[in-house]
Design a protein around this motif. Structure first.
Motif, PDB file in Angstrom:
ATOM      1  N   VAL A   1       0.839  -1.206   0.000  1.00 43.54           N
ATOM      2  CA  VAL A   1       0.000   0.000   0.000  1.00 43.54           C
ATOM      3  C   VAL A   1       0.872   1.254   0.000  1.00 43.54           C
ATOM      4  O   VAL A   1       0.642   2.195  -0.774  1.00 43.54           O
ATOM      5  CB  VAL A   1      -0.948  -0.002   1.214  1.00 43.54           C
ATOM      6  CG1 VAL A   1      -1.686   1.327   1.321  1.00 43.54           C
ATOM      7  CG2 VAL A   1      -1.943  -1.151   1.100  1.00 43.54           C
ATOM      8  N   GLU A   2       1.883   1.274   0.843  1.00 39.79           N
ATOM      9  CA  GLU A   2       2.749   2.446   0.916  1.00 39.79           C
ATOM     10  C   GLU A   2       3.495   2.653  -0.400  1.00 39.79           C
ATOM     11  O   GLU A   2       3.691   3.794  -0.846  1.00 39.79           O
ATOM     12  CB  GLU A   2       3.716   2.299   2.078  1.00 39.79           C
ATOM     13  CG  GLU A   2       3.020   2.374   3.441  1.00 39.79           C
ATOM     14  CD  GLU A   2       3.962   2.130   4.604  1.00 39.79           C
ATOM     15  OE1 GLU A   2       5.106   1.676   4.360  1.00 39.79           O
ATOM     16  OE2 GLU A   2       3.554   2.389   5.759  1.00 39.79           O
ATOM     17  N   ALA A   3       3.901   1.554  -1.043  1.00 41.68           N
ATOM     18  CA  ALA A   3       4.578   1.664  -2.331  1.00 41.68           C
ATOM     19  C   ALA A   3       3.657   2.231  -3.401  1.00 41.68           C
ATOM     20  O   ALA A   3       4.073   3.025  -4.248  1.00 41.68           O
ATOM     21  CB  ALA A   3       5.119   0.302  -2.753  1.00 41.68           C
ATOM     22  N   ARG A   4       2.378   1.831  -3.363  1.00 42.32           N
ATOM     23  CA  ARG A   4       1.426   2.342  -4.347  1.00 42.32           C
ATOM     24  C   ARG A   4       1.210   3.853  -4.146  1.00 42.32           C
ATOM     25  O   ARG A   4       1.156   4.610  -5.107  1.00 42.32           O
ATOM     26  CB  ARG A   4       0.083   1.616  -4.226  1.00 42.32           C
ATOM     27  CG  ARG A   4       0.122   0.113  -4.428  1.00 42.32           C
ATOM     28  CD  ARG A   4       0.246  -0.298  -5.879  1.00 42.32           C
ATOM     29  NE  ARG A   4       1.474   0.101  -6.523  1.00 42.32           N
ATOM     30  CZ  ARG A   4       2.682  -0.463  -6.274  1.00 42.32           C
ATOM     31  NH1 ARG A   4       2.795  -1.443  -5.400  1.00 42.32           N
ATOM     32  NH2 ARG A   4       3.751  -0.048  -6.924  1.00 42.32           N
ATOM     33  N   LEU A   5       1.047   4.274  -2.903  1.00 43.40           N
ATOM     34  CA  LEU A   5       0.824   5.694  -2.647  1.00 43.40           C
ATOM     35  C   LEU A   5       2.030   6.521  -3.063  1.00 43.40           C
ATOM     36  O   LEU A   5       1.890   7.610  -3.644  1.00 43.40           O
ATOM     37  CB  LEU A   5       0.501   5.912  -1.173  1.00 43.40           C
ATOM     38  CG  LEU A   5      -0.816   5.278  -0.692  1.00 43.40           C
ATOM     39  CD1 LEU A   5      -0.963   5.428   0.819  1.00 43.40           C
ATOM     40  CD2 LEU A   5      -2.010   5.895  -1.406  1.00 43.40           C
ATOM     41  N   ALA A   6       3.223   5.991  -2.800  1.00 44.81           N
ATOM     42  CA  ALA A   6       4.436   6.698  -3.224  1.00 44.81           C
ATOM     43  C   ALA A   6       4.525   6.760  -4.739  1.00 44.81           C
ATOM     44  O   ALA A   6       4.940   7.790  -5.309  1.00 44.81           O
ATOM     45  CB  ALA A   6       5.661   6.004  -2.633  1.00 44.81           C
ATOM     46  N   GLU A   7       4.135   5.671  -5.395  1.00 42.46           N
ATOM     47  CA  GLU A   7       4.202   5.651  -6.857  1.00 42.46           C
ATOM     48  C   GLU A   7       3.189   6.620  -7.466  1.00 42.46           C
ATOM     49  O   GLU A   7       3.465   7.264  -8.484  1.00 42.46           O
ATOM     50  CB  GLU A   7       3.958   4.232  -7.366  1.00 42.46           C
ATOM     51  CG  GLU A   7       4.259   4.071  -8.840  1.00 42.46           C
ATOM     52  CD  GLU A   7       4.327   2.609  -9.253  1.00 42.46           C
ATOM     53  OE1 GLU A   7       5.314   2.228  -9.906  1.00 42.46           O
ATOM     54  OE2 GLU A   7       3.395   1.845  -8.916  1.00 42.46           O
ATOM     55  N   ILE A   8       2.026   6.736  -6.847  1.00 48.87           N
ATOM     56  CA  ILE A   8       1.029   7.697  -7.327  1.00 48.87           C
ATOM     57  C   ILE A   8       1.592   9.113  -7.258  1.00 48.87           C
ATOM     58  O   ILE A   8       1.436   9.907  -8.206  1.00 48.87           O
ATOM     59  CB  ILE A   8      -0.271   7.575  -6.514  1.00 48.87           C
ATOM     60  CG1 ILE A   8      -0.989   6.261  -6.857  1.00 48.87           C
ATOM     61  CG2 ILE A   8      -1.192   8.765  -6.796  1.00 48.87           C
ATOM     62  CD1 ILE A   8      -2.166   5.947  -5.960  1.00 48.87           C
ATOM     63  N   ARG A   9       2.248   9.457  -6.159  1.00 43.95           N
ATOM     64  CA  ARG A   9       2.844  10.792  -6.049  1.00 43.95           C
ATOM     65  C   ARG A   9       3.896  11.008  -7.137  1.00 43.95           C
ATOM     66  O   ARG A   9       3.979  12.087  -7.745  1.00 43.95           O
ATOM     67  CB  ARG A   9       3.460  10.962  -4.665  1.00 43.95           C
ATOM     68  CG  ARG A   9       2.438  10.900  -3.522  1.00 43.95           C
ATOM     69  CD  ARG A   9       3.079  11.210  -2.178  1.00 43.95           C
ATOM     70  NE  ARG A   9       2.117  11.040  -1.096  1.00 43.95           N
ATOM     71  CZ  ARG A   9       2.032   9.957  -0.327  1.00 43.95           C
ATOM     72  NH1 ARG A   9       2.873   8.940  -0.523  1.00 43.95           N
ATOM     73  NH2 ARG A   9       1.126   9.879   0.623  1.00 43.95           N
ATOM     74  N   GLU A  10       4.672   9.987  -7.405  1.00 45.67           N
ATOM     75  CA  GLU A  10       5.690  10.082  -8.454  1.00 45.67           C
ATOM     76  C   GLU A  10       5.048  10.268  -9.824  1.00 45.67           C
ATOM     77  O   GLU A  10       5.501  11.077 -10.639  1.00 45.67           O
ATOM     78  CB  GLU A  10       6.554   8.813  -8.436  1.00 45.67           C
ATOM     79  CG  GLU A  10       7.622   8.778  -9.513  1.00 45.67           C
ATOM     80  CD  GLU A  10       8.326   7.441  -9.581  1.00 45.67           C
ATOM     81  OE1 GLU A  10       9.097   7.222 -10.547  1.00 45.67           O
ATOM     82  OE2 GLU A  10       8.109   6.593  -8.693  1.00 45.67           O
ATOM     83  N   LEU A  11       3.987   9.531 -10.073  1.00 50.72           N
ATOM     84  CA  LEU A  11       3.305   9.631 -11.358  1.00 50.72           C
ATOM     85  C   LEU A  11       2.711  11.023 -11.569  1.00 50.72           C
ATOM     86  O   LEU A  11       2.779  11.586 -12.664  1.00 50.72           O
ATOM     87  CB  LEU A  11       2.189   8.579 -11.440  1.00 50.72           C
ATOM     88  CG  LEU A  11       2.636   7.120 -11.575  1.00 50.72           C
ATOM     89  CD1 LEU A  11       1.482   6.183 -11.256  1.00 50.72           C
ATOM     90  CD2 LEU A  11       3.179   6.846 -12.968  1.00 50.72           C
TER      91      LEU A  11
END
Length: 296
Positions: free
Chosen positions: A31-41
């Motif tokens: 979950v934390e990786a997905r949220l971080a990836e969303i911010r990056e995107l």
């Protein structure tokens, strides 16, 4: 007009992945990786500037264009042909209709099994290619809603990867039941509605270069049953083949550009491979039906 934004697509995949995690499919680190990836995107300017407008293209015009490359590599064929072949092996040879025959892919499965094949399609280019592919077949122009085939004249109807382009399945099922003899068989393959919702819709380029997608509709399982059962078509088999889980070697690593539009949305999933794998896990690619018309 359809607005296709690659950033919106990959964020959508992230959202589906997070929904899976919310119901227990993944752990906190995921979950934390997905949220971080969303911010990056969201900070990736190359994605935000790559959106395009796409027109909706009807099947007649679309298939005229697609006929040139239809027989090229198409992973959808890998899912329906083994199952359809297995069903056909249990049906004795007879008079068979390849409805929406395209380039004759199903006719080429039917003829070697001893069936006398009639093919129907609305695209002259597709019919020309089908005639070249299966010279012994009888290929005719026509539509699924008005099949140029006599009542009670065939023992088997096969319709592959076409009904997703039909808004209302009822009139088509009525046509299938009309042309079938009592006890006749109907075999259908179609893109699964979950993958249509994920944008797995064929792209075409119009003669002037305009981007287009073939008109497609989502048909949940109930749509087929509500159309088939009232006209006497009884379920004999239903299969929903799943995609193979990618190996570690097949999962892309590192950030990539959106890629060519003709490969959207397939290549867009490569931008967020972990999210895409979670979002698509357990989601069938196609639905394959075997119906039989009531009677002896």
């Amino acid at each position: 007009m359809i607005h296709e934004d690659p950033l919106a697509y990959v964020i959508g995949l992230e959202g589906l992945a997070l929904l899976r995690a919310f119901t227990g499919g993944r752990d906190r680190a995921f979950v934390e990786a997905r949220l971080a990836e969303i911010r990056e995107l969201l900070d990736d300017a190359s994605l935000g500037s790559a959106a395009v407008d796409v027109v909706d293209v009807g099947t007649v015009d679309g298939y005229e264009i697609w006929s040139r490359t239809y027989d090229g590599p198409n992973s959808a064929f890998d899912f329906d042909e083994p199952v359809i072949g297995d069903i056909l092996d249990g049906i004795p040879p007879g008079d068979a209709l390849d409805a929406a025959c395209g380039t004759g892919r199903m006719a080429a499965l039917l003829a070697p099994r001893g069936h006398r094949v009639v093919g129907v399609d609305s695209s002259p280019d597709m019919l020309a290619r089908a005639r070249a592919r299966v010279p012994e077949g009888d290929f005719r122009p026509g539509t699924l809603q008005q099949l140029p085939v006599a009542d009670d004249s065939v023992d088997l109807v096969v319709c592959s990867l076409a009904l997703t382009h039909v808004r209302d399945l009822g009139p088509v099922m009525e046509q299938f039941a009309r042309v079938l003899r009592p006890g006749g068989h109907l075999v259908i393959s179609d893109m699964h509605h979950e993958w249509v919702a994920r944008g797995m819709v064929p792209p075409v380029r119009l003669p002037d270069g305009t981007r287009g997608r073939l008109t497609s509709y989502r048909h949940p399982t109930g749509d087929y049953l509500r159309a088939a059962l009232p006209v006497g078509l009884q379920v004999r088999r239903c299969e929903e083949p799943l995609p193979a889980k990618p190996s570690a070697a097949q999962i892309p690593s590192g950030r990539r550009e959106p890629g060519p539009w003709e490969l959207w949305p397939w290549c867009l999933a490569d931008l967020v491979p972990e999210a895409a794998e979670a979002a698509n896990e357990g989601t069938p690619v196609e639905v394959i039906w075997h119906f039989q018309l009531a009677g002896t």
